[in-house]
Design an enzyme around this catalytic site. Structure first.
Site, PDB file in Angstrom:
ATOM      1  N   GLU A 142       0.848  -1.311  -0.061  1.00 27.38           N
ATOM      2  CA  GLU A 142       0.046   0.065  -0.090  1.00 27.38           C
ATOM      3  C   GLU A 142       0.840   1.231   0.165  1.00 27.38           C
ATOM      4  OE1 GLU A 142      -4.201  -1.379   1.958  1.00 27.38           O
ATOM      5  OE2 GLU A 142      -2.670  -0.690   3.317  1.00 27.38           O
ATOM      6  N   GLU A 248      -6.182  -6.977  -1.883  1.00 26.79           N
ATOM      7  CA  GLU A 248      -6.801  -7.188  -0.550  1.00 26.79           C
ATOM      8  C   GLU A 248      -8.183  -6.610  -0.620  1.00 26.79           C
ATOM      9  OE1 GLU A 248      -4.662  -4.981   2.484  1.00 26.79           O
ATOM     10  OE2 GLU A 248      -2.833  -5.449   1.954  1.00 26.79           O
TER      11      GLU A 248
END
Length: 326
Positions: A142, A248
């Site tokens: 991320e 995710e």
């Protein structure tokens, strides 16, 4: 999912980084009343990829090199493909924190670039020597706000960040020298945000970072509606012409994230299953056939994260596990 045909290159995946830890600490997972390993249960329901995170030198969490290799070996025996997720930290790396490993603190930028390369090469060699070379690697987790703060923090240090990321991808290639080099995924946390996605990947291409796959996180309580996701999937496919994976995703099977109302699906076992079915359908409908998979984040866990998992408090599989049944 009915009888829809599964493309051969489509990833039905799960991040199972805590699974071995849960089982080693006594958690028993059951499907239809029968106790089986979590990996076997997912395989029985069509899962073909795992994702495992790697921390540099964790002190509280299990995800070090030895643990990750052991879990990858268990998965390979069952025929899974393997996505390796470097956090480049001793703990969680995410939009709120990208902390330099203790062993690297105080290094100059040039020293950090060398450390990233050496560490990546050495760990990739360890996976290869153990017979579990990853099929895909994501350098950083991320990384919309950069990595290895403050040196690679974004938006102020794009030049440094670009060099760190290129050093990581070069380390992947060096660590698999003589073997098949894995695909490189760049993973950000903007599943439903077309504007921020474009800003990040446009800048990434200006800095010459080479990659094969775009990875996105999509949790609806953070990342927008399903329509926002569809819009961004179409944007990414048309602008960057790369494969895209929702690497995710998760939804809760009991009230957790929407206690004040406004949930797009009921936070129930059936609502959780329908969420996964609909996210998968959105990915499959990506233009140019660029949607290449969906990974659930941590379906087999203990403790507070279990509300997002695939099992109830007694370890019994929930309806969501059947979302990909043929």
């Amino acid at each position: 999912m009915g009888d829809r045909v599964m493309p051969k290159d489509y990833a039905v995946g799960a991040d199972v980084s805590f699974l071995k830890w849960a089982q080693d600490n006594g958690t028993v997972f059951r499907d239809g009343g029968h106790a089986e390993s979590g990996l076997q249960i997912f395989r029985n329901h069509g899962y073909n990829w795992i994702r495992l995170r790697l921390f540099h030198n964790p002190t509280e969490l299990p995800n070090n090199l030895e643990y990750t290799i052991a879990l990858a070996k268990e998965a390979r025996k069952l025929g899974y493909k393997f996505l390796l997720n470097y956090h480049y930290s001793d703990t969680w790396a995410d939009p709120q924190q990208q902390t330099i490993p203790r062993a690297w603190q105080g290094m100059s930028h040039a020293e950090l670039v060398k450390a990233v390369f050496s560490y990546t090469r050495q760990t990739m060699e360890a996976f290869k020597n153990a017979g579990v070379a990853p099929d895909m690697v994501q350098p950083g987790n991320e990384i919309t706000p950069g990595m290895l703060w403050p040196d690679g923090k974004l938006p102020e240090n794009w030049a440094n960040f670009g060099e760190l990321l290129k050093s990581a991808t070069e380390g992947v290639a060096a660590g698999t020298d003589g073997g098949i080099s894995p695909k490189i995924m760049i993973h950000i946390d903007k599943g439903g945000d077309r504007v921020c996605t474009g800003r990040f990947f446009d800048e990434l291409e200006l800095h010459g970072v080479r990659y094969n796959v775009i990875g996105q996180s999509y949790y609806p309580w953070w990342h927008g509606t399903l329509e926002d996701l569809r819009e961004n999937l179409a944007f990414m496919a048309g602008r960057y012409h790369r494969d895209i994976i929702i690497v995710e995703a998760a939804y809760c099977w009991r009230p957790t994230e929407y206690l004040s109302g406004g949930s797009p699906y009921p936070e129930t076992p059936d609502g959780q299953r329908q969420f996964l079915i609909d996210v998968d359908a959105a990915v499959r409908q990506t233009p140019e056939g660029r949607g290449k998979g969906v990974f659930w984040w941590e379906p087999a866990v203990r403790g507070r994260l279990r509300s997002r998992g695939f099992f109830d408090d007694d370890g019994n599989a929930l309806p969501v596990v059947t979302a990909f049944d043929r």
